[in-house]
Design a protein around this motif. Structure first.
Motif, PDB file in Angstrom:
ATOM      1  N   LEU A  17     -28.966   3.334 -26.172  1.00 15.94           N
ATOM      2  CA  LEU A  17     -29.985   3.680 -27.165  1.00 15.94           C
ATOM      3  C   LEU A  17     -29.618   4.878 -28.021  1.00 15.94           C
ATOM      4  O   LEU A  17     -29.968   4.934 -29.193  1.00 15.94           O
ATOM      5  CB  LEU A  17     -31.329   3.960 -26.482  1.00 15.94           C
ATOM      6  CG  LEU A  17     -32.074   2.755 -25.961  1.00 15.94           C
ATOM      7  CD1 LEU A  17     -33.381   3.188 -25.315  1.00 15.94           C
ATOM      8  CD2 LEU A  17     -32.350   1.768 -27.082  1.00 15.94           C
ATOM      9  N   PHE A  18     -28.937   5.873 -27.446  1.00 13.61           N
ATOM     10  CA  PHE A  18     -28.626   7.067 -28.232  1.00 13.61           C
ATOM     11  C   PHE A  18     -27.428   7.806 -27.643  1.00 13.61           C
ATOM     12  O   PHE A  18     -27.150   7.699 -26.451  1.00 13.61           O
ATOM     13  CB  PHE A  18     -29.839   8.011 -28.322  1.00 13.61           C
ATOM     14  CG  PHE A  18     -30.385   8.452 -26.992  1.00 13.61           C
ATOM     15  CD1 PHE A  18     -29.935   9.601 -26.380  1.00 13.61           C
ATOM     16  CD2 PHE A  18     -31.375   7.706 -26.362  1.00 13.61           C
ATOM     17  CE1 PHE A  18     -30.445  10.008 -25.156  1.00 13.61           C
ATOM     18  CE2 PHE A  18     -31.898   8.106 -25.146  1.00 13.61           C
ATOM     19  CZ  PHE A  18     -31.430   9.261 -24.537  1.00 13.61           C
TER      20      PHE A  18
ATOM     21  N   THR B 288     -37.589  -1.308 -22.691  1.00 13.54           N
ATOM     22  CA  THR B 288     -36.375  -0.526 -22.483  1.00 13.54           C
ATOM     23  C   THR B 288     -35.903  -0.514 -21.032  1.00 13.54           C
ATOM     24  O   THR B 288     -34.874   0.099 -20.731  1.00 13.54           O
ATOM     25  CB  THR B 288     -36.590   0.925 -22.963  1.00 13.54           C
ATOM     26  OG1 THR B 288     -37.724   1.466 -22.281  1.00 13.54           O
ATOM     27  CG2 THR B 288     -36.787   0.972 -24.462  1.00 13.54           C
TER      28      THR B 288
ATOM     29  N   TYR C   1     -37.717   2.279 -33.176  1.00 11.47           N
ATOM     30  CA  TYR C   1     -37.296   0.916 -33.489  1.00 11.47           C
ATOM     31  C   TYR C   1     -38.497   0.064 -33.899  1.00 11.47           C
ATOM     32  O   TYR C   1     -38.418  -0.705 -34.860  1.00 11.47           O
ATOM     33  CB  TYR C   1     -36.579   0.280 -32.294  1.00 11.47           C
ATOM     34  CG  TYR C   1     -35.102   0.601 -32.253  1.00 11.47           C
ATOM     35  CD1 TYR C   1     -34.178  -0.215 -32.896  1.00 11.47           C
ATOM     36  CD2 TYR C   1     -34.628   1.722 -31.583  1.00 11.47           C
ATOM     37  CE1 TYR C   1     -32.826   0.071 -32.862  1.00 11.47           C
ATOM     38  CE2 TYR C   1     -33.277   2.021 -31.536  1.00 11.47           C
ATOM     39  CZ  TYR C   1     -32.378   1.184 -32.183  1.00 11.47           C
ATOM     40  OH  TYR C   1     -31.045   1.469 -32.165  1.00 11.47           O
TER      41      TYR C   1
ATOM     42  N   GLU D 116     -39.460   7.389 -27.064  1.00 13.57           N
ATOM     43  CA  GLU D 116     -39.461   7.774 -28.483  1.00 13.57           C
ATOM     44  C   GLU D 116     -38.537   6.867 -29.294  1.00 13.57           C
ATOM     45  O   GLU D 116     -38.890   6.452 -30.399  1.00 13.57           O
ATOM     46  CB  GLU D 116     -39.043   9.232 -28.642  1.00 13.57           C
ATOM     47  CG  GLU D 116     -40.081  10.211 -28.132  1.00 13.57           C
ATOM     48  CD  GLU D 116     -39.580  11.641 -28.063  1.00 13.57           C
ATOM     49  OE1 GLU D 116     -38.425  11.916 -28.466  1.00 13.57           O
ATOM     50  OE2 GLU D 116     -40.346  12.504 -27.584  1.00 13.57           O
ATOM     51  N   TRP D 117     -37.375   6.550 -28.734  1.00 13.42           N
ATOM     52  CA  TRP D 117     -36.465   5.650 -29.439  1.00 13.42           C
ATOM     53  C   TRP D 117     -37.074   4.254 -29.583  1.00 13.42           C
ATOM     54  O   TRP D 117     -36.943   3.619 -30.631  1.00 13.42           O
ATOM     55  CB  TRP D 117     -35.116   5.581 -28.726  1.00 13.42           C
ATOM     56  CG  TRP D 117     -34.210   6.684 -29.171  1.00 13.42           C
ATOM     57  CD1 TRP D 117     -33.947   7.846 -28.520  1.00 13.42           C
ATOM     58  CD2 TRP D 117     -33.485   6.741 -30.398  1.00 13.42           C
ATOM     59  NE1 TRP D 117     -33.098   8.622 -29.265  1.00 13.42           N
ATOM     60  CE2 TRP D 117     -32.800   7.973 -30.424  1.00 13.42           C
ATOM     61  CE3 TRP D 117     -33.339   5.891 -31.480  1.00 13.42           C
ATOM     62  CZ2 TRP D 117     -31.981   8.355 -31.480  1.00 13.42           C
ATOM     63  CZ3 TRP D 117     -32.526   6.273 -32.533  1.00 13.42           C
ATOM     64  CH2 TRP D 117     -31.860   7.479 -32.525  1.00 13.42           C
TER      65      TRP D 117
END
Length: 75
Positions: A28-29, A5, A56, A51-52
């Motif tokens: 991502l969000f 990331t 995934y 966490e994301w």
């Protein structure tokens, strides 16, 4: 240690409207994290990004492409 990331732009900035610091990683969000201390917000933002990434991976999906780029270059 390089994370998958690390390619995503993230930022923490003061929101005059909300009177708090807000941290975001729009690739991502949606939304973000917030708080009174910018360093704590940055750490919390990284936790959410991690966490994301785990979501995934658990869904066997590839992370989305990085699209947001900083608008200024620093020399």
């Amino acid at each position: 240690m390089k994370r998958k990331t690390d390619i995503y732009h993230r930022w923490v900035a003061w929101s005059e409207e909300d009177q708090t610091y807000i941290g975001r990683c729009p690739d991502l969000f949606l939304g973000g994290v917030h708080g009174d201390d910018p360093l704590k917000v940055a750490r919390e933002l990284q936790k959410v990004i991690d966490e994301w990434e785990a979501i995934y991976e658990s869904d066997s999906r590839q992370l989305p492409p990085a699209r947001v780029k900083p608008t200024m270059e620093f020399v």
